[in-house]
Scaffold this motif. Structure first.
Motif, PDB file in Angstrom:
ATOM      1  N   GLN A  62       0.169   8.170   2.893  1.00  0.00           N
ATOM      2  CA  GLN A  62      -1.203   8.379   3.315  1.00  0.00           C
ATOM      3  C   GLN A  62      -2.093   7.249   2.809  1.00  0.00           C
ATOM      4  O   GLN A  62      -1.809   6.618   1.792  1.00  0.00           O
ATOM      5  CB  GLN A  62      -1.734   9.718   2.800  1.00  0.00           C
ATOM      6  N   GLY A  63      -3.164   7.015   3.556  1.00  0.00           N
ATOM      7  CA  GLY A  63      -4.085   5.967   3.156  1.00  0.00           C
ATOM      8  C   GLY A  63      -5.401   6.088   3.881  1.00  0.00           C
ATOM      9  O   GLY A  63      -5.512   6.799   4.887  1.00  0.00           O
ATOM     10  N   ASP A  66      -4.576   6.572  -1.659  1.00  0.00           N
ATOM     11  CA  ASP A  66      -3.331   6.098  -1.055  1.00  0.00           C
ATOM     12  C   ASP A  66      -2.130   6.553  -1.870  1.00  0.00           C
ATOM     13  O   ASP A  66      -2.172   6.585  -3.106  1.00  0.00           O
ATOM     14  CB  ASP A  66      -3.328   4.568  -0.989  1.00  0.00           C
ATOM     15  N   MET A 122      -2.128   0.031   6.909  1.00  0.00           N
ATOM     16  CA  MET A 122      -0.978   0.202   6.017  1.00  0.00           C
ATOM     17  C   MET A 122       0.329   0.106   6.795  1.00  0.00           C
ATOM     18  O   MET A 122       1.258  -0.588   6.374  1.00  0.00           O
ATOM     19  CB  MET A 122      -1.057   1.542   5.278  1.00  0.00           C
ATOM     20  N   GLY A 177       0.816  -1.210   0.000  1.00  0.00           N
ATOM     21  CA  GLY A 177       0.000   0.000   0.000  1.00  0.00           C
ATOM     22  C   GLY A 177       0.849   1.259   0.000  1.00  0.00           C
ATOM     23  O   GLY A 177       1.925   1.310   0.576  1.00  0.00           O
ATOM     24  N   GLY A 178       0.359   2.280  -0.681  1.00  0.00           N
ATOM     25  CA  GLY A 178       0.983   3.590  -0.629  1.00  0.00           C
ATOM     26  C   GLY A 178       2.008   3.873  -1.702  1.00  0.00           C
ATOM     27  O   GLY A 178       2.007   4.937  -2.301  1.00  0.00           O
TER      28      GLY A 178
END
Length: 341
Positions: free
Chosen positions: A160-161, A206, A167, A120-121
């Motif tokens: 950010q997510g 994200d 995350m 993620g991200g």
């Protein structure tokens, strides 16, 4: 484990290069032919012994091009961490069930690029170099072009997510590190840097939202950004990514038994990693707190780390020099240092 390189993605590589040169005071960028196989062109800037890269698609159907479309323009792309044991890092990635989209095995550089959907991200890469201070992606002559009169290091990244807790937990699992709460988000401490995870509030989803650059003069760098219209919502922004300007004085080569390193976490506060030696711990509290407006400092036993406890000091290198002189007197050692103005 160290944060060694941040990569951004920009639709106009020349424009992004010009902004970075003007704001961060850099004058050399390596054009790595190796990224051509991904349908990209790039520029890699050395900032001290750290690197800032901008990639731009030169072909259709690239990951970078899809990210530009998905997030509505330029932004963060990749986080590269340096590891001491690439085989152990790859084993950790496999144990966490994360996919590797690219394995690199060169004589002096080995790396594993992790699929962004599995952490993620951003794309996360774990890289190993031989020797440790080598950096393959900076090109063969990057050391000859290092400038630190304006910018000195990259010391953090912020992702950010929608669910920064999940995350950060996933990144910690893949990296084999621990995380801790930080405000309304989370952070993963690294050697002389950190990864932060915060809620996404800008409507872009994200992604890599910001990175931290240590600079000599925050006001001067900010003024250079303002002159080019690169301050948005109060933040310096380069290639669609916020840049958090900090002042950092680092001394990773100080001898054992004295202060290990000095890192300013923001423009107001130094965090000093001190070994738990009686000499060092007795020497530091004997210094009188500085005059206002600086805040007082104290040892914080609640923030113990593997190699010692955290000593929070106010900003100002005169005070840091005083700490260093006190340590020399108490321990009889002269700690070599770098990065002091």
């Amino acid at each position: 484990m160290r944060l060694r390189q941040i990569a951004l993605v920009g639709a106009d590589l020349a424009a992004a290069e010009a902004d970075i040169r003007a704001v961060l005071g850099l004058d050399y960028a390596y054009d790595d032919p190796g990224v051509g196989k991904f349908g990209l062109k790039n520029a890699v800037f050395p900032i001290g012994e750290f690197f800032l890269e901008v990639v731009s698609p030169k072909a259709e159907g690239t990951t970078a091009g899809r990210l530009l479309d998905k997030r509505g323009g330029d932004g963060g792309y990749m986080v590269i961490l340096q590891v001491g044991d690439i085989d152990a890092a790859r084993a950790g990635i496999a144990a966490a069930g994360a996919r590797v989209v690219e394995d690199i095995d060169l004589p002096r550089a080995r790396a594993a690029h992790i699929h962004p959907r599995d952490v993620g991200g951003a794309i996360l890469s774990l890289d190993w170099m031989d020797p440790q201070d080598h950096w393959e992606w900076g090109g063969p002559v990057w050391r000859d072009h290092v400038r630190t009169d304006v910018s000195t290091a990259i010391v953090g990244a912020e992702l950010q997510g929608a669910d920064p807790g999940a995350m950060s937990a996933r990144w910690a699992q893949v990296l084999g590190l621990t995380r801790e709460t930080a405000g309304d988000g989370w952070r993963i401490p690294l050697e002389d840097s950190e990864l932060r995870f915060v809620p996404a509030t800008d409507g872009r989803g994200d992604g890599l939202r910001a990175f931290d650059v240590a600079v000599r003069d925050v006001a001067a760098v900010r003024a250079a950004a303002e002159a080019r219209g690169l301050v948005q919502d109060g933040e310096v922004t380069l290639c669609g990514t916020a840049v958090r300007l900090v002042t950092r004085y680092s001394s990773p080569t100080w001898e054992k038994g004295t202060t290990r390193r000095v890192v300013e976490r923001d423009t107001q506060t130094f965090a000093v990693q001190a070994r738990r030696s009686p000499d060092a711990r007795q020497a530091l509290p004997s210094l009188a707190p500085p005059a206002p407006p600086c805040s007082a400092w104290s040892l914080s036993p609640t923030r113990e780390r593997k190699r010692g406890s955290t000593l929070v000091l106010p900003s100002g290198h005169t005070y840091i020099r005083a700490v260093r002189l006190r340590l020399i007197k108490a321990t009889g050692r002269i700690p070599p240092y770098r990065g002091y103005p």
